[in-house]
Design a protein around this motif. Structure first.
Motif, PDB file in Angstrom:
ATOM      1  N   ARG A   1       9.950 -12.752  -5.148  1.00  0.00           N
ATOM      2  CA  ARG A   1       9.210 -12.401  -6.365  1.00  0.00           C
ATOM      3  C   ARG A   1       7.780 -12.008  -6.030  1.00  0.00           C
ATOM      4  N   ASP A   2       7.163 -12.782  -5.172  1.00  0.00           N
ATOM      5  CA  ASP A   2       5.788 -12.479  -4.811  1.00  0.00           C
ATOM      6  C   ASP A   2       5.789 -11.698  -3.498  1.00  0.00           C
TER       7      ASP A   2
ATOM      8  N   ILE B   1       7.099  -9.167 -13.096  1.00  0.00           N
ATOM      9  CA  ILE B   1       5.732  -9.138 -12.543  1.00  0.00           C
ATOM     10  C   ILE B   1       5.802  -8.803 -11.051  1.00  0.00           C
TER      11      ILE B   1
ATOM     12  N   GLU C   1       6.389  -5.183 -10.561  1.00  0.00           N
ATOM     13  CA  GLU C   1       5.137  -4.477 -10.822  1.00  0.00           C
ATOM     14  C   GLU C   1       4.243  -4.520  -9.573  1.00  0.00           C
ATOM     15  N   ARG C   2       4.206  -5.685  -8.942  1.00  0.00           N
ATOM     16  CA  ARG C   2       3.415  -5.834  -7.712  1.00  0.00           C
ATOM     17  C   ARG C   2       3.955  -4.953  -6.595  1.00  0.00           C
TER      18      ARG C   2
END
Ligand SMILES: Nc1nc2c(c(=O)[nH]1)N(C=O)[C@@H](CNc1ccc(C(=O)N[C@@H](CCC(=O)O)C(=O)O)cc1)CN2
Ligand SMILES: Nc1nc2c(ncn2[C@@H]2O[C@H](COP(=O)(O)OP(=O)(O)OP(=O)(O)O)[C@@H](O)[C@H]2O)c(=O)[nH]1
Ligand SMILES: [K+]
Ligand SMILES: [Mg+2]
Length: 457
Positions: free
Chosen positions: A258-259, A290, A293-294
């Motif tokens: 995710r990150d 999110i 998007e990153r």
């Protein structure tokens, strides 16, 4: 200038790394550096010793002995900062360092700001601004190439040549301004042909410097390389394989990452920063969205994209469609077909016509070939002693601005404009050149540059 007020103080800082070490070095600089050190030192009288000598003794705070130390003394102007300086080598415990700095503060020193030693060296004329900036680059060098480029710059680089060319240009500007003083009379002290020749000569020097920045930037800052693709393409597996470390979580669940997860690795003398990202897809999951998007954000900022296709989950039509989108970003990319161990042979055959590289991230197949391909997109030569290379964005921008201003001078001459306008354009290029070497500075510019240094440098 506020710099003068600063220069009256004696500053102190730890020069070696924070934390446990065998020996730590505490550095003082300023008028009273030797006198302040003497106040807390039991041994020979440091004030009576010659410059560049080392002395054994005890460091104490009143009746309490803190440590057994060695003190090196440097007498102005023969030190790095050109001020009186001392270096205290003590045992490396952070407790000792803290106690020694505390007692020095009590005796009249103050804590140094980041980069303040180098700033003082600059203000006292040890080197120009571009060279001072190279000191920071040298400390931060992550590859041998970056180290050599910074060392070359610190030891002179383009500094001398730029200041000579600038002097010559100043000469012309003054002659033209002198003509203006004669008002109506038709005098020409500054031969226009000679001015033209000088400008061409300056531009011939600036252009290769400007062109060296693409490579210089890669050498100094490395290459941000984004690993992107759909969920489960094997991006995290590839990151781990490239780094040879279980850095990112891998699972068969799409949407695992995710990150952004990143780490650096030196390939062929270049520092590559590999960035693993969340798989690209439409999703209802707010957190995953999110992440996606990153990913898109990082892709836009990347210098290179490694785009992974899962060969077991896709068709030629889909791949071509995805690639169109990828190409539209205008960033160099490498198309990688992953999971070649399970891929359909006819798809692989077909994709061979489309400049793909086939790997298995989990079986570590063709990883060397992938690394070669990554490197091939960023060829840099080995930097040698004396090579002059622009690695600093500020210098690059000023060189461009100088060049533009010189173009305007040439254009003005061609159009036969009056001396006053000509002088203005010349003054403008002098300004940009002067900012590079720090002949022209503002407190803001200096603060901005030196605040990025570490404390103790
Ligand atoms: N211990 C220590 N190591 C260090 C530094 C330092 O300040 N202290 N340096 C700090 O960055 C670098 C070396 N730079 C230095 C540059 C000039 C002088 C100096 O004393 N110059 C005198 C004498 C020159 C000579 O004898 O030839 C001078 O210029 O007059 C010292 C260090 C890297 N290593
Ligand atoms: N057969 C095969 N499986 C692979 C290969 N590379 C990765 N996988 C598997 O594919 C699945 C997804 O791998 P990940 O690395 O998590 O994929 P990802 O692209 O990071 O996925 P997200 O983070 O969810 O977007 C895992 O089960 C991996 O073991 C490969 O080369 N061959
Ligand atoms: K996954
Ligand atoms: Mg992942």
């Amino acid at each position: 200038m506020s710099a003068n007020i600063l220069l009256n103080d004696t500053i102190v800082a730890l020069a070696t790394a924070q934390g446990l070490s065998a020996i730590a070095v505490i550095r003082l600089s300023g008028e009273d550096a030797i006198a302040i050190t003497q106040k807390v030192f039991k041994g020979k009288n440091l004030l009576e010793q010659p410059s560049h000598t080392v002395h054994f003794g005890l460091l104490h705070d009143g009746a309490k002995t803190i440590d057994e130390v060695l003190v090196t003394i440097f007498k102005a102007p023969n030190s790095f900062t050109k001020e009186n300086s001392t270096e205290i080598s003590c045992h490396g415990s952070p407790v000792i360092v803290k106690e020694i700095i505390k007692v020095l503060l009590k005796n009249g020193a103050r804590l140094a700001e980041p980069g303040e030693f180098t700033k003082r060296a600059f203000l006292h004329g040890r080197f120009d601004l571009a060279q001072a900036e190279a000191v920071a680059d040298l400390i931060n060098a992550e590859t041998d190439n970056a180290r050599q480029a910074a060392l070359n710059q610190m030891r002179g680089g383009f500094s001398k040549e730029i200041s000579i060319l600038r002097e010559e240009l100043i000469h012309f500007a003054s002659l033209i301004e002198l003509e203006l003083d004669f008002g109506e009379e038709d005098v020409e002290f500054a031969k226009r042909d000679d001015l033209k020749k000088l400008i061409k000569r300056i531009q011939a020097y600036l252009l290769p410097l400007i062109q060296s920045f693409d490579e210089g930037n890669v050498i100094k800052n490395g290459v941000p390389t984004v690993i992107a693709g759909k969920p489960n393409a094997g991006k995290s597996t590839l990151l781990n394989t490239l780094l040879n470390e279980e850095k990112a979580i891998v699972s068969d669940i799409p949407g695992t990452t995710r990150d952004v997860i990143e780490d650096e690795m030196v390939l062929g003398g270049i520092n590559f920063r590999f960035i693993d990202t969340a798989g690209l897809r439409e999703t209802q999951d707010v957190i995953e969205a999110i992440g996606v998007e990153r990913t898109r954000d990082r892709m836009k900022k990347a210098s290179l994209i490694i785009y992974l296709f899962d060969l077991t989950q896709t068709t030629l039509a889909e791949i071509i469609n995805e690639e169109e989108h990828l190409a539209s970003l205008g960033i160099p990319y490498i198309k990688v077909g992953n999971k070649v161990d399970k891929a359909d042979a006819s798809l692989v055959e077909e994709l061979k016509k489309h400049d793909f590289i086939f790997i298995s991230a989990s079986h570590k197949t063709n990883i060397v070939e992938l690394k070669d391909k990554i490197l091939a997109s960023f060829q840099v030569k080995t930097v040698k002693a004396g090579d002059v290379l622009v690695t600093n964005l500020r210098h690059y921008q000023n060189l461009l601005q100088t060049n533009d201003a010189l173009d305007r001078v040439l254009e003005s001459m061609y159009n036969g404009v009056t001396g006053d306008f000509l002088a203005m354009d010349i003054r403008q290029s002098l300004h940009y050149l002067g900012e590079i070497t720090g002949t022209i500075t503002t407190d803001d510019l200096l603060d901005n540059i030196f605040s990025k240094f570490c404390i103790g440098k």
